[in-house]
Design a protein around this motif. Structure first.
Motif, PDB file in Angstrom:
ATOM      1  N   ILE A   1     -10.219  -1.584   0.746  1.00 50.09           N
ATOM      2  CA  ILE A   1      -9.640  -2.673  -0.047  1.00 50.09           C
ATOM      3  C   ILE A   1     -10.621  -3.841  -0.169  1.00 50.09           C
ATOM      4  O   ILE A   1     -10.859  -4.352  -1.260  1.00 50.09           O
TER       5      ILE A   1
ATOM      6  N   SER B   1       0.524   3.025  -3.394  1.00 53.13           N
ATOM      7  CA  SER B   1       0.288   1.593  -3.643  1.00 53.13           C
ATOM      8  C   SER B   1       0.903   1.113  -4.945  1.00 53.13           C
ATOM      9  O   SER B   1       0.965   1.869  -5.920  1.00 53.13           O
TER      10      SER B   1
ATOM     11  N   ARG C   1       1.696   0.045   6.568  1.00 55.07           N
ATOM     12  CA  ARG C   1       1.596  -0.513   5.214  1.00 55.07           C
ATOM     13  C   ARG C   1       0.941  -1.875   5.292  1.00 55.07           C
ATOM     14  O   ARG C   1       1.085  -2.588   6.281  1.00 55.07           O
TER      15      ARG C   1
ATOM     16  N   MET D   1      -7.030   1.748  -3.367  1.00 54.27           N
ATOM     17  CA  MET D   1      -6.030   2.132  -2.362  1.00 54.27           C
ATOM     18  C   MET D   1      -5.549   3.555  -2.610  1.00 54.27           C
ATOM     19  O   MET D   1      -5.395   4.353  -1.683  1.00 54.27           O
TER      20      MET D   1
ATOM     21  N   GLY E   1      -2.975   5.125   1.051  1.00 59.40           N
ATOM     22  CA  GLY E   1      -2.606   4.122   0.055  1.00 59.40           C
ATOM     23  C   GLY E   1      -2.098   4.746  -1.224  1.00 59.40           C
ATOM     24  O   GLY E   1      -1.987   4.088  -2.269  1.00 59.40           O
TER      25      GLY E   1
ATOM     26  N   SER F   1       0.790  -1.237   0.000  1.00 59.53           N
ATOM     27  CA  SER F   1       0.000   0.000   0.000  1.00 59.53           C
ATOM     28  C   SER F   1       0.820   1.284   0.000  1.00 59.53           C
ATOM     29  O   SER F   1       0.254   2.378  -0.024  1.00 59.53           O
TER      30      SER F   1
END
Lengths: 319, 319
Positions: free
Chosen positions: B190, B281, B255, B272, B278, B153
């Motif tokens: 997510i 990512s 993360r 993300m 995120g 992420s």
């Protein structure tokens, strides 16, 4: 410490659950009530007559759940170890944790270990957190009534003196074994014996004196204790006289204070005595209208003495 | 440590739940599944760019719950403090704990404090245990399939380098802030983005390299990582070159590694990136049939390098 907790922790973190300041938090999960508690153990020495830090860590957390009317289910285990801790020492502790959890019928379900460099921690510290299902509801200080009876499940101070005898090398006290034990079995006998149980608590750090003070704290009643009725072993009493300690402030790790309706006292004590962990049970006092917010001792000589909250710790690193 | 855990802890204490060795234990309460986890924090120094031990203690435990598909609910707090710890220091930490729990939407419901004498612990250690309700089921290593994609992420190692920069006084790295943050918000994005999420884990102690090795451990697949795809900040890379560290083993505290069906990778990365946590990512690799039980790196120069489990700790007291 009490002020620090009130101001800083409850001030900065509280939450209504934290504000209740119980031995265990009562949380709701899926429509049911559960108890959730945490304790860190820093006892020194790690091994003492009748127990060790591992047995203590399981018993203490199990007991915090059980006194709240919960059936202890799951325990977590967090270890902080000093680099160079002998593997044998760790093994002995982990085996003891395993034995105590078996005894209590709880499962260690999750854990964490951290190692710090030499000198950054004294050998090993253990945190145990526990979850239990509340099966006996309504154990609340608010349910305590004038005239209720105060009982204790056995002689006080064995744990503190056993740790002290090892720490200070007091030969004469070495036959005193720590009372550290999971009390959930005894407690389930107690709650079955009477529907009149108001409140229970285990007198750990700060002992009977401090725990009773916590109970009277909100000021709606007082507690009178009969000095002669409080069970204390002869050796514990001698050790206290020699060292200048008051047995009322000695930590126990396998005793429970029970407050219940007067008419059920006989039945409750009989039930406790049937269990090997409650053989030394006794009625030690009662809830009074006078001296609200205070704990007082009716001394052997017929006098009265106020038992205050302990300022500071009588014995550091006792649990 | 892995051997110690396997032999001693699982041998002496296990418990089918403990045997599963997840970041959080999955426990059943009232017919529902909950996650229960514990972690002790011993980070040194206590304060570092972007965080402190309090923020770390809340984020770490929240994240252990969230990666198991749980909505974090309740946290316990166990403090072991050294006598003489300045009240101001404790206050700053407790305020930070309060802020992080608010950020995560969890309630601190129970706590414990122990004070040990000077020299018996290094300032303060914190244990947090947490309970969360499993809302996203079936995140299991067993669901991972050949061809699945591995994502992370954001850039790795910020936390480790921020602590190190403070500890060692590395001026040039002082603009690196720890990534310590509760990830439950990002993680709920997510799991909403794809029904094809197989498994998640936060690469804390031991970093990406060690965490991926834990995932391949049972030997049914390998993981191939593209060196060029792994996000690492320039300053973190420079610090590593200077100090001789491998970024793949640097701890992150904000993360998450996500393993998911290949066809959903784009959707997941987009989801993300919509979240500030995120933004960095990236897809970094995939699950392979070859090199079963191994993690290997496809290097920039086109070679292959096996990434082993880290033996010992690259950076002690990083969390």
């Amino acid at each position: 410490m009490h002020e620090l907790i009130d101001e800083l922790f409850i001030g900065s973190l509280g939450g209504k659950t934290l504000k209740e300041k119980k031995d265990s938090a009562v949380i709701r999960l899926g429509g049911e009530s559960y108890a959730f508690t945490t304790d860190s153990y820093v006892v020194s020495p790690l091994f003492f007559p009748g127990g060790d830090i591992g047995r203590l860590a399981v018993s203490g957390t199990v007991n915090d759940l059980a006194v709240c009317g919960a059936k202890p289910l799951y325990i977590s285990l967090g270890l902080v170890m000093e680099e160079g801790l002998p593997k044998k020492t760790l093994e002995k502790i982990v085996v003891s944790i395993g034995a105590a959890s078996k005894e209590a019928g709880v499962e260690i379900v999750t854990g964490d270990t951290k190692v710090v460099e030499r000198g950054a921690c004294d050998k090993i510290f253990i945190n145990t957190s526990g979850i239990g299902k509340i099966v006996y509801k309504g154990l609340e200080i608010g349910r305590i009534k004038h005239g209720d009876v105060v009982m204790v499940s056995g002689p006080i101070g064995d744990h503190a003196i056993s740790v002290l005898s090892k720490r200070e090398g007091l030969g004469f006290a070495s036959n005193i074994k720590s009372d550290a034990v999971p009390l959930n079995g005894l407690i389930s006998r107690i709650v079955k014996a009477s529907a009149g149980i108001r409140f229970m608590r285990d007198p750990t750090r700060g002992g009977l004196g401090t725990t009773l003070n916590e109970i009277v704290r909100d000021g709606s009643f007082g507690i009178a204790i009969d000095e002669e009725a409080v069970p204390v072993r002869g050796t514990v009493r001698s050790a206290c006289e020699l060292l200048g300690y008051d047995p009322l402030y000695l930590a126990c790790e396998g005793r429970v204070i029970v407050i219940a309706a007067r008419e059920d006292a006989g039945r409750i004590v009989r039930a406790m005595k049937k269990d090997s962990l409650g053989r030394g049970s006794a009625v030690i006092g009662c809830i009074t209208k006078e001296h609200k917010g205070r704990v007082y001792l009716r001394t052997k000589s017929g006098g009265k003495r106020i038992i205050d909250m302990l300022a500071g710790e009588q014995l550091p690193r006792i649990c």
